[in-house]
Structure formats: structure tokens, C-alpha cells
Design a protein around this motif. Sequence first.
Motif, PDB file in Angstrom:
ATOM      1  N   VAL A   1       1.039  -2.967   3.357  1.00  0.00           N
ATOM      2  CA  VAL A   1       0.964  -3.048   2.192  1.00  0.00           C
ATOM      3  C   VAL A   1       2.164  -3.549   1.233  1.00  0.00           C
ATOM      4  O   VAL A   1       3.119  -3.360   1.433  1.00  0.00           O
TER       5      VAL A   1
ATOM      6  N   ARG B   1       4.844  -4.145  -1.461  1.00  0.00           N
ATOM      7  CA  ARG B   1       5.653  -3.633  -2.370  1.00  0.00           C
ATOM      8  C   ARG B   1       6.510  -4.684  -3.074  1.00  0.00           C
ATOM      9  O   ARG B   1       6.118  -5.771  -2.738  1.00  0.00           O
TER      10      ARG B   1
ATOM     11  N   ALA C   1       3.826  -9.402  -2.043  1.00  0.00           N
ATOM     12  CA  ALA C   1       3.543  -9.145  -3.501  1.00  0.00           C
ATOM     13  C   ALA C   1       3.852 -10.501  -4.391  1.00  0.00           C
ATOM     14  O   ALA C   1       3.676 -10.422  -5.668  1.00  0.00           O
TER      15      ALA C   1
ATOM     16  N   VAL D   1       1.066  -4.740  -5.770  1.00  0.00           N
ATOM     17  CA  VAL D   1       1.756  -3.585  -5.155  1.00  0.00           C
ATOM     18  C   VAL D   1       1.155  -2.181  -4.743  1.00  0.00           C
ATOM     19  O   VAL D   1       0.104  -1.771  -5.858  1.00  0.00           O
ATOM     20  N   GLY D   2       1.097  -1.963  -3.432  1.00  0.00           N
ATOM     21  CA  GLY D   2       0.272  -0.837  -3.218  1.00  0.00           C
ATOM     22  C   GLY D   2      -1.133  -1.228  -2.705  1.00  0.00           C
ATOM     23  O   GLY D   2      -1.598  -0.181  -1.670  1.00  0.00           O
ATOM     24  N   ALA D   3      -1.336  -2.361  -2.633  1.00  0.00           N
ATOM     25  CA  ALA D   3      -2.628  -2.884  -1.976  1.00  0.00           C
ATOM     26  C   ALA D   3      -2.169  -3.439  -0.549  1.00  0.00           C
ATOM     27  O   ALA D   3      -1.045  -3.889  -0.362  1.00  0.00           O
ATOM     28  N   THR D   4      -3.023  -3.600   0.252  1.00  0.00           N
ATOM     29  CA  THR D   4      -3.091  -4.191   1.711  1.00  0.00           C
ATOM     30  C   THR D   4      -3.392  -5.584   1.568  1.00  0.00           C
ATOM     31  O   THR D   4      -4.271  -5.929   1.140  1.00  0.00           O
TER      32      THR D   4
END
Length: 517
Positions: free
Chosen positions: A107, A109, A115, A97-100
Motif C-alpha cells: 500500500v 504511503r 507514491a 496514497v492508500g492504494a496497492t
Amino acid sequence: MTHGIHNRRQLLRIGGAMSMLGAASPFAAQLLAAGNAASQSAPDYKALVCIFLFGGNDSNNAVLATDPDSWGRYFAARNTGGDPIALMPVGTPPTPVGATNALTGRVARANTPEAWGGVLPIVPRTPNPIPAGTNASVRTFGLHPMLAPLKTLFDADRLAVVANVGTLVRPITKAQYQGRTVAYPANLFSHNDQQSTWQAGQGEGARVGWGGRYGDLLSSLNGNGSLFTAISTAGNAVFLSGQNVVQYQMTTSAQPAVVITGQSGSSLFGSTVAPGRVREIVRDTSSASLFATDYATTTDRSIGAATSLNSVFASSTVTSVPNATAYVNPITRATETNSLAVQLQTVARMIAAGPTLGTKRQVFFVSLGGWDTHDFQNTTQANNLAKVAHAMAYFDGVLGNLGGVNMRQAVTTFTASDFSRTFTTNGDGTDHAWGGHHFVMGGAVRGGDIYGQFPTVGTDLGTFRNPDMAGSAFVPTTSVDQYGATMGRWMGVSEFNLDTIFPNLSGFAARGLGFLG
């Protein structure tokens, strides 16, 4: 006089009268005769459990064709909009979460497919036929990432997939549907009508369902426990309504059968005499009124049944495992109570009570709502699928050792829903469609396989024309009648009675789908 008797019987049937109503029609007479004959030759136990997913589950994201040709069209259709609902390919690791995400450039979520990781591969024991329009030498398949417990059951041969099931009058092709040359059910995309058609073969207003008709046929096997033939933990369901059988509606509490307040216990309003007087009043059969006498008799029987049932449940060991019905919400990561697992726990307790209650054949109805995902599908469906997978795996585990007995072979559990949803996305959800894929679980299920023709994936685009899809909805290739009849045959219903219960069944080449022995 005839009119008055008719109304009295209707009222008593709603209130729970069963044995005194008699055969209300020639069909009921056939069921009664068949039930009496069956009671001489079927001493074993069997149960059907319907899990109804109210709102219309998007099965296109539950069971997926993953061969490159199919996956390419799937991903192109669903990787669009403000909140894309396309799942990630098999083998894709979860993106923190938060990474591309490298594939989508978005990104991740907690409520997005990036995710969750890739689709979970399943390998059917029998290769599914390759339909026209699919450019693949071999078709491969997968399940939604939230269905890991169902993958385990599939791999263990206790879960099967039935592909592209829908409400049908007779076999129909895309061209016939578009040309309106073959009959099909009314109000195809209406929730109320399609829920009713799935459960009863007719639109909204139907009064008798195929689960209830199975109960009509088989209730005589249950002797004094016939009141517990058709049981719902989800309120009134037309699926369980029979000609003679009246569904027994239960709560999921420790004492699931509701009894009349005041007639049980040692005192009422401080009086030790009052409970006995209440019992005398509600059970009084001395009235000159036939209605009052019948009503009192029915009430007395219901009170006795509720008291017996609560007594059996009080000693049940099914609920002894702490937090067994809790699951982890995949979006919030919070531990929550799974309402569907709680319902199936109640079903397990009823099955365990069978030897005490004298039941040999039962039909159950449980449900889970929240599947009408026009919006926010990623959040809503992922959580609901996690509930279904957890609940079914929990139920399978309980049945594997129910009071020291493996009952998996005796219980078949299946999913049903209003309809599936459009193959294309509306931006963050899907709309009402038609044919969809379903799960069947049990020890008697020939699991690890996909039954029925899995359709060609993709909407008409450019020169591509999908023979299995009208607009953005799959035209069913398997009927609810075939689906239900396969399970009815396993329960012991004769071919003659299957044709009575499913009058359209004779129009289909395959009367059974082969997923049950």
C-alpha cells in the motif's frame, strides 16, 4: 620573541587578519607570486560554489543505472526489509496514497517510493562504458523522482553527473583494497575524517582546504575586495581555510555582515555621543602594543567591510521575488522555506555585489545536513533531495538574469558529501560506504553527460562477483583530487599549483575529468 610573534599571528588570523600576516611558508610564497601574476591576465569573474551534504548522501538512490541487468540487481538488493528503499522503474505512474502498488503489492504511503512514480530517465550525450560484470549492450540511467528540476538542467546541458567519486590516495582496485596492498585514506567510514578529507585532503584536524588554497592563489585579483574571496554561509569550513585567505562567514539575513553592537547608528543608550566613542575605542591604533595596534587595524578593516557589504545588500534586487526560496515538502505537502535555497540566495547577492566590491574570483561554501540515513531513509532523503533540486534550479534561474546579466557561464556549482552509502539496505536505511555520484552545474559545464566510469551494480551473490564493490561499498574510480583539480583548472590555477594543492594528483592517469571547458 619568535614564539610570541607566532602566537600573535595565529590569533589575528583566526580573528580575520589577512594582509599583515605575510607568507607563512614557501607554499604561501608560491601562491602569492602566482596570484600577482594572475592579476595581470584574468579580468573576468569566476566563482566556485560547494554544496556540502553533511552525513553521507546515498547516491545509489540519486543516480541509477536503469538497464535491465543493472536494475534487476538494484531492485533485488533494495526491495527488502520493513520499509524497502527500492525506487520504482522508469515509466511507473505514482500509486495514489492508500492504494496497492501492482509491482510490490504494498500500500502506497506519502513517504514510500510507490507514491512517487518511477525513476526519471536521463540520456547522456556520450555512452558510458560498459564495465565488467554488466550484461547490457547499452547502459541507461535515471534520477530519483524528487530530482525533476535537475533532470531539466541535465537535459539543458547545464548539469553533469560525475560518477563514483571518493577520497583516494592513488588508483585502487577491489582486490588491492581487500588485500591492503595499496594505500587508501584513513578512517574511511568516519564522518569527521571523511568530511575533512573531502574538503582538505587530510583527516580530522586539517587546517587548510583546497577551496582556501584556490583563494590564496586568486585573492589578489580582488583588490580591495580580497576579504570577500572565500565566503561561507554555513559556519566555519576547513574547505575555505587558506594559508593567507581567511574565510568570511556570513548570515543569510537581510544584513548578513555582523558589526560590533553600539558603534553604528545615531545614538546608544540615549546618547548621541556614545556611538562615536565606541568607534574610537575599537579602532584605537595608538597603543604601544603591536598586538593591540594590529588588532585595532584588523577590527577597523572588518567594520568597514561589514558596513560596505550591508550597504550593497540593502540595494540588492535578488530577494525581490516573493517566496522564491519556498518549496513543497514532498512528504507532508506543506510549503516550507528551503534553507539551502536561502544560502544560495545569499551567494547570488554576493556575486551581484562583485562589481561594487571589486571581486573577480570567489569560492563559496553552503551546506545541508541530515543525510546520515541509517533509518527512515525514504522520508529523510526524499525531502533532502527535493531541497537540493529546488535550490540548484532556483540558483540557476537567478544566475540567468543577475542584475540584467547572465552569470551562469561564470559560476560553477558542485556537490560533495562525506561518502555514499551501502548498496544493500539495513531494512529502512543504509550505512556508511565510500564512492558516490555527484552533480556539477553551470553554464561552463559540459552538461547532459556522465563523467567517470559508472560502476557495475550489485553485491557479490552466488556466482556473481562485482569487480567495483567491496562488501556493499563502491570502490571509487574517480578521486576527489581529480574532481577538485578539474574545477581549479577552470578557475585559472596552474598545473604546478594543482600538484601542490593535490599532492596525490600526479598518481592518476587523468588529471582532469573533462566536465568543464
